[in-house]
Design a protein around this motif. Structure first.
Motif, PDB file in Angstrom:
ATOM      1  N   UNK A   1      66.038  20.062  14.460  1.00 17.50           N
ATOM      2  CA  UNK A   1      67.090  20.377  15.398  1.00 17.50           C
ATOM      3  C   UNK A   1      68.175  21.232  14.741  1.00 17.50           C
ATOM      4  N   UNK A   2      68.504  20.865  13.518  1.00 16.72           N
ATOM      5  CA  UNK A   2      69.548  21.591  12.795  1.00 16.72           C
ATOM      6  C   UNK A   2      69.151  23.050  12.573  1.00 16.72           C
ATOM      7  N   UNK A   3      67.913  23.270  12.176  1.00 16.22           N
ATOM      8  CA  UNK A   3      67.442  24.638  11.935  1.00 16.22           C
ATOM      9  C   UNK A   3      67.469  25.452  13.221  1.00 16.22           C
TER      10      UNK A   3
ATOM     11  N   UNK B   1      77.662  19.191  14.214  1.00 11.99           N
ATOM     12  CA  UNK B   1      76.471  18.547  13.674  1.00 11.99           C
ATOM     13  C   UNK B   1      76.841  17.185  13.107  1.00 11.99           C
ATOM     14  N   UNK B   2      75.840  16.380  12.837  1.00  7.78           N
ATOM     15  CA  UNK B   2      76.061  15.021  12.364  1.00  7.78           C
ATOM     16  C   UNK B   2      76.736  14.919  11.018  1.00  7.78           C
ATOM     17  N   UNK B   3      76.626  15.941  10.173  1.00  8.21           N
ATOM     18  CA  UNK B   3      77.226  15.834   8.847  1.00  8.21           C
ATOM     19  C   UNK B   3      78.709  16.183   8.816  1.00  8.21           C
TER      20      UNK B   3
ATOM     21  N   UNK C   1      71.624  17.261  21.176  1.00  6.98           N
ATOM     22  CA  UNK C   1      71.766  16.234  22.194  1.00  6.98           C
ATOM     23  C   UNK C   1      72.223  14.920  21.565  1.00  6.98           C
ATOM     24  N   UNK C   2      71.808  14.658  20.328  1.00  5.06           N
ATOM     25  CA  UNK C   2      72.243  13.435  19.640  1.00  5.06           C
ATOM     26  C   UNK C   2      73.745  13.430  19.414  1.00  5.06           C
TER      27      UNK C   2
ATOM     28  N   UNK D   1      80.786  27.023  30.756  1.00  6.68           N
ATOM     29  CA  UNK D   1      79.372  26.825  31.033  1.00  6.68           C
ATOM     30  C   UNK D   1      78.815  25.818  30.034  1.00  6.68           C
ATOM     31  N   UNK D   2      77.971  24.930  30.526  1.00  4.76           N
ATOM     32  CA  UNK D   2      77.288  23.975  29.659  1.00  4.76           C
ATOM     33  C   UNK D   2      75.797  24.186  29.860  1.00  4.76           C
ATOM     34  N   UNK D   3      75.100  24.406  28.765  1.00  2.52           N
ATOM     35  CA  UNK D   3      73.657  24.595  28.810  1.00  2.52           C
ATOM     36  C   UNK D   3      73.025  23.493  27.982  1.00  2.52           C
ATOM     37  N   UNK D   4      72.105  22.779  28.573  1.00  6.88           N
ATOM     38  CA  UNK D   4      71.386  21.715  27.864  1.00  6.88           C
ATOM     39  C   UNK D   4      69.923  22.130  27.829  1.00  6.88           C
ATOM     40  N   UNK D   5      69.397  22.291  26.643  1.00 10.00           N
ATOM     41  CA  UNK D   5      68.020  22.710  26.463  1.00 10.00           C
ATOM     42  C   UNK D   5      67.145  21.478  26.278  1.00 10.00           C
ATOM     43  N   UNK D   6      66.054  21.430  26.991  1.00  6.35           N
ATOM     44  CA  UNK D   6      65.071  20.354  26.872  1.00  6.35           C
ATOM     45  C   UNK D   6      65.671  18.983  27.164  1.00  6.35           C
ATOM     46  N   UNK D   7      66.385  18.884  28.248  1.00  3.25           N
ATOM     47  CA  UNK D   7      66.932  17.615  28.693  1.00  3.25           C
ATOM     48  C   UNK D   7      65.810  16.779  29.285  1.00  3.25           C
ATOM     49  N   UNK D   8      65.768  15.520  28.918  1.00  4.07           N
ATOM     50  CA  UNK D   8      64.702  14.642  29.363  1.00  4.07           C
ATOM     51  C   UNK D   8      65.298  13.451  30.087  1.00  4.07           C
ATOM     52  N   UNK D   9      64.868  13.245  31.310  1.00  5.06           N
ATOM     53  CA  UNK D   9      65.264  12.071  32.073  1.00  5.06           C
ATOM     54  C   UNK D   9      64.066  11.132  32.146  1.00  5.06           C
TER      55      UNK D   9
END
Length: 90
Positions: A1-3, A35-37, A58-59, A81-89
């Motif tokens: 995800x980071x890459x 990012x998480x770091x 997403x995390x 604008x908010x774009x969410x890629x590969x959102x899974x419900x």
């Protein structure tokens, strides 16, 4: 995800520069990523800042922003604008 996030960040930068060169106009895009770091205070600074394009996973969206719903005003304040890629419900 980071890459993937870094790759998208670089592509956005390149696209912005190409557009500016083509139009001879400076775009007022302030892009950051979360990012998480990053420390909590670094994330807070980005969210309270004047970024109008924030890339995150997403995390991080879930763990930091949605769980700190009192901060949502600052997060959405400058975003158009908010774009969410590969959102899974499920």
């Amino acid at each position: 995800m980071r890459a993937l996030l870094y790759d998208q960040y670089e592509k956005f930068e390149e696209l912005i520069k190409d557009f500016e060169n083509y139009t001879n106009k400076k775009l007022n895009i302030k892009m950051k990523f979360i990012l998480g770091d990053l420390t909590y205070s670094e994330k807070e600074k980005i969210i309270r800042g004047i970024s109008n394009l924030i890339l995150t996973t997403i995390n991080n969206l879930h763990l930091y922003i949605l769980k700190n719903h009192d901060k949502l005003f600052y997060f959405f304040r400058n975003l158009d604008l908010i774009v969410v890629d590969e959102l899974l419900f499920i």
